[in-house]
Design an enzyme around this catalytic site. Structure first.
Site, PDB file in Angstrom:
ATOM      1  N   LYS A  39       0.833  -1.203   0.000  1.00  0.00           N
ATOM      2  CA  LYS A  39       0.000   0.000   0.000  1.00  0.00           C
ATOM      3  C   LYS A  39       0.873   1.262   0.000  1.00  0.00           C
ATOM      4  CE  LYS A  39      -3.736  -0.165   2.403  1.00  0.00           C
ATOM      5  NZ  LYS A  39      -4.664  -0.225   3.525  1.00  0.00           N
ATOM      6  N   TYR A  44      12.250 -34.462 -15.477  1.00  0.00           N
ATOM      7  CA  TYR A  44      10.785 -34.356 -15.445  1.00  0.00           C
ATOM      8  C   TYR A  44      10.268 -34.382 -14.015  1.00  0.00           C
ATOM      9  CZ  TYR A  44      10.591 -39.358 -14.409  1.00  0.00           C
ATOM     10  OH  TYR A  44      10.734 -40.570 -13.799  1.00  0.00           O
ATOM     11  N   MET A  76      -5.655  -7.040   9.186  1.00  0.00           N
ATOM     12  CA  MET A  76      -5.095  -6.221  10.254  1.00  0.00           C
ATOM     13  C   MET A  76      -5.973  -4.997  10.493  1.00  0.00           C
ATOM     14  SD  MET A  76      -1.080  -6.724   9.594  1.00  0.00           S
ATOM     15  CE  MET A  76      -1.183  -6.360   7.882  1.00  0.00           C
ATOM     16  N   ARG A 104      -3.962  -1.407  -5.756  1.00  0.00           N
ATOM     17  CA  ARG A 104      -3.116  -2.599  -5.651  1.00  0.00           C
ATOM     18  C   ARG A 104      -3.531  -3.542  -6.768  1.00  0.00           C
ATOM     19  NH1 ARG A 104      -6.010  -4.440  -0.056  1.00  0.00           N
ATOM     20  NH2 ARG A 104      -8.072  -4.676  -0.902  1.00  0.00           N
ATOM     21  N   ARG A 146      -3.556   2.945   8.772  1.00  0.00           N
ATOM     22  CA  ARG A 146      -3.838   1.614   8.220  1.00  0.00           C
ATOM     23  C   ARG A 146      -2.568   0.793   8.110  1.00  0.00           C
ATOM     24  NH1 ARG A 146      -8.766   2.255   4.655  1.00  0.00           N
ATOM     25  NH2 ARG A 146      -9.099   4.469   4.550  1.00  0.00           N
ATOM     26  N   SER A 183      14.109 -42.103 -10.085  1.00  0.00           N
ATOM     27  CA  SER A 183      12.893 -41.329  -9.837  1.00  0.00           C
ATOM     28  C   SER A 183      12.833 -41.073  -8.330  1.00  0.00           C
ATOM     29  CB  SER A 183      11.669 -42.115 -10.296  1.00  0.00           C
ATOM     30  OG  SER A 183      10.517 -41.381  -9.977  1.00  0.00           O
ATOM     31  N   CYS A 231       8.590 -38.370  -8.389  1.00  0.00           N
ATOM     32  CA  CYS A 231       7.213 -38.872  -8.461  1.00  0.00           C
ATOM     33  C   CYS A 231       6.496 -38.789  -7.113  1.00  0.00           C
ATOM     34  CB  CYS A 231       7.170 -40.283  -9.018  1.00  0.00           C
ATOM     35  SG  CYS A 231       8.023 -41.471  -7.992  1.00  0.00           S
ATOM     36  N   HIS A 259     -16.195  -8.670   2.461  1.00  0.00           N
ATOM     37  CA  HIS A 259     -15.141  -9.545   2.951  1.00  0.00           C
ATOM     38  C   HIS A 259     -15.297 -10.950   2.376  1.00  0.00           C
ATOM     39  CE1 HIS A 259     -13.431 -12.404   5.884  1.00  0.00           C
ATOM     40  NE2 HIS A 259     -12.435 -11.547   5.861  1.00  0.00           N
ATOM     41  N   GLY A 281      -8.315  -7.088   5.077  1.00  0.00           N
ATOM     42  CA  GLY A 281      -9.107  -7.164   6.305  1.00  0.00           C
ATOM     43  C   GLY A 281      -8.440  -7.891   7.451  1.00  0.00           C
TER      44      GLY A 281
HETATM   45  C1  PEP Z   1       7.292 -41.868  -2.762  1.00  0.00           C
HETATM   46  O1  PEP Z   1       7.680 -42.485  -1.770  1.00  0.00           O
HETATM   47  O2  PEP Z   1       7.531 -40.673  -2.955  1.00  0.00           O
HETATM   48  C2  PEP Z   1       6.464 -42.534  -3.759  1.00  0.00           C
HETATM   49  C3  PEP Z   1       6.099 -41.905  -4.861  1.00  0.00           C
HETATM   50  O3  PEP Z   1       6.027 -43.776  -3.476  1.00  0.00           O
HETATM   51  P1  PEP Z   1       4.786 -44.093  -2.513  1.00  0.00           P
HETATM   52  O4  PEP Z   1       4.115 -42.820  -2.216  1.00  0.00           O
HETATM   53  O5  PEP Z   1       3.948 -45.043  -3.273  1.00  0.00           O
HETATM   54  O6  PEP Z   1       5.466 -44.700  -1.347  1.00  0.00           O
END
Ligand code: PEP
Ligand code: MG
Length: 912
Positions: A28, A886, A110, A372, A99, A799, A866, A490, A108
């Protein structure tokens, strides 16, 4: 001696700060400075820096006030000179607003004080000067109330108790037999001030402070105090705003929207914050102060004619009625409107973003109080970014950076099922405050919404109006419905920020908090009854209404295409079924990064054969059961590989401890015994023998395949046979990657690899054909990360299973963290849940180290992630910088990860 500058003045088109100084002046303060520099009509004032907030918590109140005094006194003089009036002068006093304003906007959360500087003498001066005694006393009673609540701590801690000042107003109105505040006479307002002050004396034991300077210091300190109030802390947690940032304090000369019929106050947006449409819009109230618009106490009117007409249409109101009862600002004050329109256009172009502005018209003169970047829905975020790109205001990279990846979630969420909505009964209509569809049980209090959510119930929070105390409940409810308040109330602003469906200002709702009932046109709904909300149209329906997938806009596709152009990492998905894989492909997944084969074991009848395999007493028994599973698994893989044609699919071998597959209740154990033709005791005995003290550290992952090689054999065979079958049929199929879980020691992987390769060689021979495949491993045991160079000699890809890696690195059970996480977050021991957001300093270092070590022995080692972190934006950014190829995440998070990957790549290119 160099001196720390703690106060920055602005006014009269000049400013000591500028728009780039957000960190020091707060959003602000920085924008107020910048608005002055570009010639906007801004009431003069000054900003006390965020650094002072930090000092305040280090040194305490008294010392900070001493440090600030010289600069604040000078700054007040500066404002006095511009305004031509004096702070503390009773004849013609300067009044101030105080303010908060942190780096990130926290609407809202603070505290704010208006009309500061008033006392019994000054009110007379104001009355005389304005020639409007009622206005003077209205301002005074508002000030005593606000100051009493905020600075003197009169506001009740619990929402069950009423604000003592509201009780006094209510009593007086009853005594006088009037309904609206506007019906109170000047004498009534004088009476109110008297009663308010008596209440202050009674509760605090002190007289209401009459010295303007005492009032000012009290207000400044209370803004700093409000940085640590419960709702601000919660808001910071939800929005990941660090506590160290602190808040600035903005002190500004008051301008008055409550001076009579030629005065007004309002909030406006340069574009539509719900849809993104490039259309100026907003709301205003004649003869009101800013807080009235936000609080939703009176129904505000639309600023533009077109907005007003659209509003009337939704309400089913005729044009004549609209003009007579709810005319737009454009019609009521055309000159001020024209100036406001030009200003908003200029600010939208200047700041190159949709602006959320507050303004006041004092006796026909327009003042801009703040601007803003406006909060907006995910849909609006995407549309505004793409529109601004097309308008030539921003570049492709800027457009990508404009969209918060997590906000895309809203675009992917369900809308009402078209058929179901046709038969739904509309019981009320309010404002379409935040789009989407929501169904749930009526709940009236935020605490109950939370408790019910913990019991797995879906709720709609129904309130007369919401306040920041309701934040927790709003966060867990499926939707929010209010009886009062406009699009800038709000409830509306916060819901849009949360991406939550909200209908506000549904005026035919009669809510009785005590009886916990909602009455609509004579029909009573009780707490727990189901209702549904359409946040896109403002409709409220009786009962549950089925929902369906949303249709994605062209702009969504465009921004995703742009994201893929800039991203360096691929985004894959975690999917175990052809259906999930298909959804993920529609969202742009570029492969499967994790197929958890055990999930396939639970479908249909398969679990029977799985249990037979587990219960077998020897290898022969296991092989018999596995032979039944083989064709089923093969068929599963064929479906998956076909959907993911041309892309990589990583299939993980069986991972969880076996006892997860067997029943634990006697009834089911008896059923299982009957199915398998063995005794109940045998089943019970076997289930008992599978129990482990620490199953997540027990007989699972590659330890299963290494002790029961026949399981790995079956799975490797099913995978490769599926690929060969598709090849035989001439079907374009996926590229197969076989992944071994939970490796900690290279020997474990070597052993598994040997079984897989021997099995596959046999299959190739049987088929007289081959397919390409690779064998890799998950890195989810810290030892694997530390010895990644050795492991990479055997693994063709890594992975990172950051779920297990987090569990084992932090020593937090992924299933039990809920017991202490809330307390850890509250105490600041943890800033975020490490299972949601990658712990970059700990787990992240293992990831980085493992990538480097792995590539030291296998240069082209493909690395991905993963764990759940693969779809969390800050973790995706980390993965980019760690050099991963990836990320893989659940289907609905694929667009989020694609955008986050692009943003990371753009940030990196900017660093160079
Ligand atoms: C992990 O451990 O990150 C994973 C992808 O395997 P899981 O969640 O199946 O143990
Ligand atoms: Mg794991």
């Amino acid at each position: 001696m160099s001196q720390v500058k703690r106060v920055y003045t602005f006014g009269n088109k000049q400013a000591e700060g500028n728009g780039k100084m957000r960190e020091l002046l707060g959003g602000k303060g920085a924008n107020l400075a910048e608005m002055n520099l570009i010639g906007m009509p801004v009431p003069p004032g000054f900003t006390i820096t965020t650094e002072v907030c930090t000092e305040y918590y280090k040194l305490g109140k008294d010392q900070v006030v001493e440090l600030l005094k010289p600069e604040v006194e000078k700054a007040v003089k500066y404002v006095e000179e511009i305004m031509g009036v004096k702070f503390g002068n009773n004849e013609d006093p300067l009044l101030l607003s105080v303010r908060s304003g942190s780096r990130a906007s926290m609407p809202g959360m603070m505290d704010t004080i208006l009309n500061l500087g008033l006392n019994d003498e000054a009110v007379a001066g104001i009355a005389k000067k304005s020639g409007n005694e009622r206005f003077a006393w209205d301002s005074y009673r508002r000030f005593v109330q606000m100051y009493g609540d905020v600075v003197l701590g009169m506001k009740p801690a619990s929402k069950e108790e009423e604000d003592p000042f509201e009780v006094i107003i209510h009593t007086l109105k009853e005594e006088k037999g009037v309904h609206n505040d506007t019906d109170l006479t000047t004498e009534d307002l004088k009476d109110l001030v008297k009663r308010f002050k008596a209440a202050v004396k009674e509760v605090t034991g002190h007289d209401f402070p009459t010295s303007p300077w005492e009032q000012l210091w009290g207000a400044v300190c209370s803004v700093f105090d409000s940085w640590m109030n419960e709702r601000a802390i919660l808001y910071r947690q939800l929005n990941k705003i660090p506590e160290e940032w602190g808040t600035a304090v903005n002190v500004q000369a008051m301008v008055f929207g409550n001076m009579g019929e030629t005065s007004a106050t309002g909030v406006c947006f340069s574009r539509d914050s719900s849809t993104g449409e490039n259309l100026f819009n907003g709301e205003y109230l004649v003869n009101a102060q800013g807080e009235d618009v936000v609080a939703g106490i009176r129904t505000p009117q639309e600023i533009t004619i077109i907005g007003s007409q659209r509003w009337a249409e939704r309400k089913g109101m005729s044009e004549a009625e609209r003009k007579a009862t709810f005319p737009s600002l454009e019609e009521v004050m055309p000159a001020a409107y024209k100036e406001l329109f030009d200003i908003q256009k200029k600010m939208d172009t200047y700041f190159k973003d949709m602006q959320d502005m507050e303004f006041t018209i004092q006796d026909g003169k327009l003042w801009m109080l703040q601007t803003r970047a406006g909060k907006r829905t995910g849909a609006a975020m995407v549309k505004i970014a793409m529109d601004m790109l097309r308008e030539g205001l921003i570049t492709e990279e800027e457009a990508i950076l404009r969209v918060e990846p997590n906000k895309l979630d809203e675009l992917l969420h369900p809308v009402f099922d078209k058929a179901a909505i046709k038969s739904a009964k509309t019981i009320s209509r309010g404002l379409p405050a935040s789009p989407g569809a929501a169904t749930g049980q009526i709940v009236f209090f935020a605490d109950d919404a939370e408790a019910w959510a913990n019991q797995g119930k879906e709720t709609i929070l129904v309130r007369i109006e919401t306040s920041p105390e309701d934040l927790k409940g709003m966060n867990v409810a499926n939707g929010i419905l209010t009886a009062r308040g406009g699009m800038t109330s709000h409830a509306a602003v916060v819901a849009r920020g949360m991406g939550k469906c909200c209908v506000s200002g549904a005026s035919n709702l009669k809510i009785d908090y005590k009886a916990r009932t909602l009455e609509i046109d004579g029909k009573v709904y009780n707490e727990g009854d189901f209702i549904s909300l359409n946040g896109t149209t403002g409709e409220v329906y009786e009962g549950k209404v089925a929902t369906q997938k949303p249709e994605l806009s062209g702009d969504f596709g465009e921004i995703m295409k742009l994201a893929d152009k800039y991203a360096k990492m691929l985004v894959r998905t975690n999917a175990d079924t052809p259906h999930d894989a298909k959804v993920a492909r529609e969202f742009g997944a570029q492969g499967i990064g994790l197929c958890r084969t055990e999930h396939m074991f639970f479908e249909g009848d398969r679990i029977k054969s799985v249990r037979e395999m587990i219960l077998a007493n020897d290898e022969a028994g296991r092989r018999k059961a596995l032979a039944k599973l083989l064709p089923i698994q093969r068929e599963d893989f064929e479906g998956l590989f076909e959907v993911m044609a041309g892309l990589a699919v990583t299939v993980r071998l069986l991972d969880p401890p076996l006892h997860e597959f067997v029943p634990h209740e006697e009834k089911q154990q008896r059923e299982m015994a009957a199915e398998l033709g063995i005794t109940f005791e045998e089943v019970r005995e076997k289930v008992h023998s599978l129990a482990e003290v620490n199953p997540m550290l027990g007989h699972r992952g590659c330890r299963l395949g290494n002790t029961y090689p026949e399981i790995t054999e079956m799975q490797a065979r099913a995978i490769i046979e599926a690929a060969l079958n598709l090849k035989k049929k001439g079907v374009d199929a996926a590229k197969v990657e076989i992944m071994v879980p939970l490796v900690g020691n290279v020997k474990e992987l070597e052993y598994q690899k040997d079984i897989i390769e021997t099995t596959i060689a046999k299959v190739f021979e049987e088929y007289g054909d081959t397919v390409e495949y690779t064998i890799g491993t998950m890195i989810e045991v810290p030892r694997a990360a530390v010895t990644a160079d050795e492991i990479a000699k055997v693994a063709q890809f890594f992975s990172f299973g950051t779920n297990d890696l987090t569990q084992m690195t932090l020593g937090f059970s992924r299933d039990d963290i809920g017991k202490f996480l809330p307390e850890y977050l509250k105490r600041g021991i943890l800033k975020v849940d490490p299972f949601e957001v990658l712990d970059q300093d700990g787990v992240g270092q293992l990831v980085k180290g493992a990538v480097a070590k792995g590539r030291s022995t296998r240069e082209n080692l493909k690395c991905g992630i993963c764990g759940e972190h693969g779809g969390e934006p800050s973790s995706v950014e980390f993965c980019h910088f760690a050099g991963l190829n990836y990320v893989s995440c659940s289907p609905y998070r694929v667009p989020i990860a694609r955008l986050a990957a692009a943003q990371a790549a753009i940030k990196e290119s900017k660093m160079k």
